[in-house]
Scaffold this motif. Structure first.
Motif, short mmCIF file in Angstrom:
data_model
loop_
_atom_site.label_atom_id
_atom_site.label_comp_id
_atom_site.label_asym_id
_atom_site.label_seq_id
_atom_site.Cartn_x
_atom_site.Cartn_y
_atom_site.Cartn_z
N VAL A 153 14.26 44.71 37.58
CA VAL A 153 14.83 44.26 38.69
C VAL A 153 15.85 43.06 38.32
CG1 VAL A 153 14.40 42.98 40.93
CG2 VAL A 153 12.92 44.82 40.31
N THR A 154 17.04 43.12 38.94
CA THR A 154 17.90 42.14 38.80
C THR A 154 18.37 41.32 40.09
OG1 THR A 154 18.79 42.90 36.66
CG2 THR A 154 20.28 41.30 37.85
N LEU A 155 18.09 40.27 40.35
CA LEU A 155 18.64 39.33 41.43
C LEU A 155 20.00 39.14 41.31
CD1 LEU A 155 15.47 37.18 41.85
CD2 LEU A 155 15.93 39.36 43.03
N LYS A 156 20.92 39.12 42.35
CA LYS A 156 22.07 39.31 42.31
C LYS A 156 22.56 37.49 42.39
CE LYS A 156 23.52 43.74 44.04
NZ LYS A 156 24.27 44.59 45.05
N HIS A 188 20.40 42.48 47.97
CA HIS A 188 20.31 41.48 47.13
C HIS A 188 19.89 41.50 45.62
CE1 HIS A 188 21.29 39.34 50.71
NE2 HIS A 188 19.97 38.94 51.11
N TYR A 189 19.38 42.73 45.32
CA TYR A 189 19.15 42.91 43.75
C TYR A 189 19.38 44.33 43.41
CZ TYR A 189 15.10 45.54 46.12
OH TYR A 189 14.53 46.41 46.99
N GLY A 224 23.16 37.66 37.06
CA GLY A 224 21.90 37.37 37.97
C GLY A 224 20.54 36.95 36.95
N THR A 269 17.17 38.73 35.56
CA THR A 269 16.80 40.18 35.29
C THR A 269 15.00 39.86 35.05
OG1 THR A 269 18.51 41.04 34.66
CG2 THR A 269 16.74 42.08 34.01
N TYR A 301 22.87 36.13 46.02
CA TYR A 301 21.62 35.99 46.47
C TYR A 301 20.98 34.51 45.91
CZ TYR A 301 16.73 36.10 47.67
OH TYR A 301 15.46 35.75 48.23
#
Length: 503
Positions: free
Chosen positions: A423-426, A413-414, A387, A389, A429
């Motif tokens: 924070v890591t957005l998947k 979603h994260y 994802g 980060t 998503y």
């Protein structure tokens, strides 16, 4: 032998020719063509999304979906009539629509019940007279925990326009309602019923913030019921034999304040009135524990008296950044204050404390806002395993959530973890976002940090055209009768030519 083969060929061509004609006749019968036009009427017709008024066919039925415009929800279903194109008085009503996804309606058109029309052309009239409600997709509330020895909070502040709520406290194991004073070291659940006010309605799914530990137990278009779970700490010592009117500022001489384990903090001695109007004459001693200017507490300080932990009083205007404790007015001894405040921008501590003689809340407006320290202006290239980060310098203990393009996104979603806040957005998503630049905000309870990221062109996935429904028989298979007819005609011509040459 040659003549026999020629005759067999002509017979096969004739059979294929006949099959082709029959296929065309069957196709014409199956694809009985109907055409539909649309008309919107009523005082609220502008709240109908005309771009989504499309007909689609399933078996012998036609269907039409009626959507409200973005930002509104139907409180009463629209009236939908259908009539022949050239007649005004021969119309039928489409009744009993199915409510889809909780906010739009699907109406069924039965061909067998349509009024007679020579050219099978019809007009669908959507009549909408009822006002629509403003949709609510998310609700923000301020949760107040129960404090041992204090009355249960009677309400939680709801920060979203158009929503009210009622609060109930109970014991989780029995669901028995509790009131009055919270017991120490006891588990309680706070159940809140969120209700939209007149002119507003919930649109599923509704995100409730803060969402940590929030469990939905009932969800309708008119109400959301959910609960939070809390465990109280130790009770604050009581004041046995308190002679309030005899308390004076000199009473502080009976106490010793030990702040050797307080880093980057200060204490303040207070003396004043408290309680309800009926006992407003009562005077008490108060201890304030505050961070130095430019610092903040990452966790509540530990304040104890004779090995008994004191519980801070509820927050008020004098404790925006610190904590307030009420002492046993007739007691004496040593109060031990332990805690550590850190700098917002560096998280580095300094050993320095000072004692003041009057309560004063710290409110240093010169403090710098949170910053993105890793992952700013990144690009996601469409990886299915990695994802995006982003790291902010805010304390993870204060982390409140993530917004993308100004909208809160669900925690599914994260992924978020400490250090300071990562924070890591998947990928799943990110794949749903459009190509190009987007904004992302990491949210803490007292501030936020923002940056942008880009979804590369190769990573943007094409969205299916849900509104486009192919007509029956479209595609190669739909033209099979015509293809067979042409092949049969060609074989017939070739056979006739060969027969002529043979003669």
């Amino acid at each position: 032998m040659k003549k026999i083969l020629q005759r067999i060929g002509l017979l096969a061509a004739a059979v294929m020719l006949l099959w082709g004609w029959q296929g065309m006749d069957a196709k014409a019968a199956d694809e009985e063509y109907y055409s539909f036009g649309f008309s919107c009427t009523g005082d609220q017709k502008d709240k109908i999304d005309v771009s989504k008024l499309n007909i689609f066919k399933d078996s012998d039925m036609y269907y039409i979906d009626v959507y409200p415009v973005e930002g509104y929800l139907f409180e009463v279903e629209p009236t939908v009539n259908i009539r022949p194109e050239n007649f005004d008085d021969d119309a039928i009503s489409l009744t009993n629509p199915e409510k889809k996804e909780g906010y739009y309606y699907r109406y069924c058109i039965d061909k067998s019940n349509l009024p007679s029309s020579s050219n099978k052309s019809y007009v669908i009239i959507v009549f909408n007279q009822h006002p629509l409600a403003k949709e609510i997709k998310e609700v923000s509330i301020t949760v107040s925990e129960p404090v041992a020895g204090q009355p249960f909070p009677t309400e939680w502040k709801i920060n979203t326009e158009g929503v009210t709520g009622t609060l109930r406290w109970s014991v989780p194991t029995t669901d028995e309602e509790v009131t009055g004073i919270a017991e120490p070291n006891t588990e309680y659940s706070g159940t809140i019923a969120l209700i939209p006010e007149s002119g507003y309605a919930f649109k599923k799914p509704v995100n409730v913030y803060p969402d940590n530990y929030f469990q939905v137990i009932d969800y309708t278009s008119n109400e959301i019921i959910g609960w939070y779970l809390f465990t109280t700490g130790d009770a604050q010592p009581s004041n046995p034999g308190n002679t309030n009117t005899e308390i004076t500022w000199e009473k502080w001489n009976d106490w010793t304040i030990n702040r050797d384990k307080l880093e980057n903090g200060r204490i303040a001695k207070g003396y004043g009135l408290s309680g309800s109007a009926a006992e407003s004459h009562d005077a008490h001693l108060f201890l304030y524990v505050e961070p130095k200017d430019g610092y903040y507490f990452t966790e509540e300080p530990k304040v104890s008296w004779n090995d008994t932990l004191l519980v801070p009083l509820p927050k008020d205007s004098s404790t925006l950044y610190g904590y307030k404790y009420q002492l046993d007015d007739n007691g004496s001894g040593t109060i031990v204050v332990e805690g550590k405040a850190v700098k917002k921008e560096t998280n580095e501590s300094e050993n320095n404390g000072s004692e003041t003689s009057a309560p004063a809340a710290s409110n240093d407006s010169s403090e710098e806002p949170y910053k993105i320290i890793n992952g700013a202006k990144s690009t996601w290239n469409g990886s299915t395993s990695e994802g995006l980060t982003i790291r902010g310098d805010g304390d993870f203990e204060k982390f409140a959530g993530v917004r993308v393009d100004g909208n809160w996104i669900p925690s599914a979603h994260y992924e978020a973890k400490s250090g300071s806040t990562i924070v890591t957005l998947k990928p799943s998503y990110l794949a749903s976002l459009a190509e190009g630049e987007h904004t992302v905000d990491i949210m803490w309870i007292d501030d936020s940090a923002s940056t942008t990221f880009t979804v590369a062109a190769s990573a943007a996935t094409a969205q299916p055209e849900l509104d486009s429904v192919p007509k029956t028989g479209e595609g190669v298979m739909g033209w099979m009768p015509e293809i067979l007819l042409l092949v049969a005609a060609g074989l017939t011509a070739m056979g006739a030519l060969r027969l002529k040459r043979a003669k």
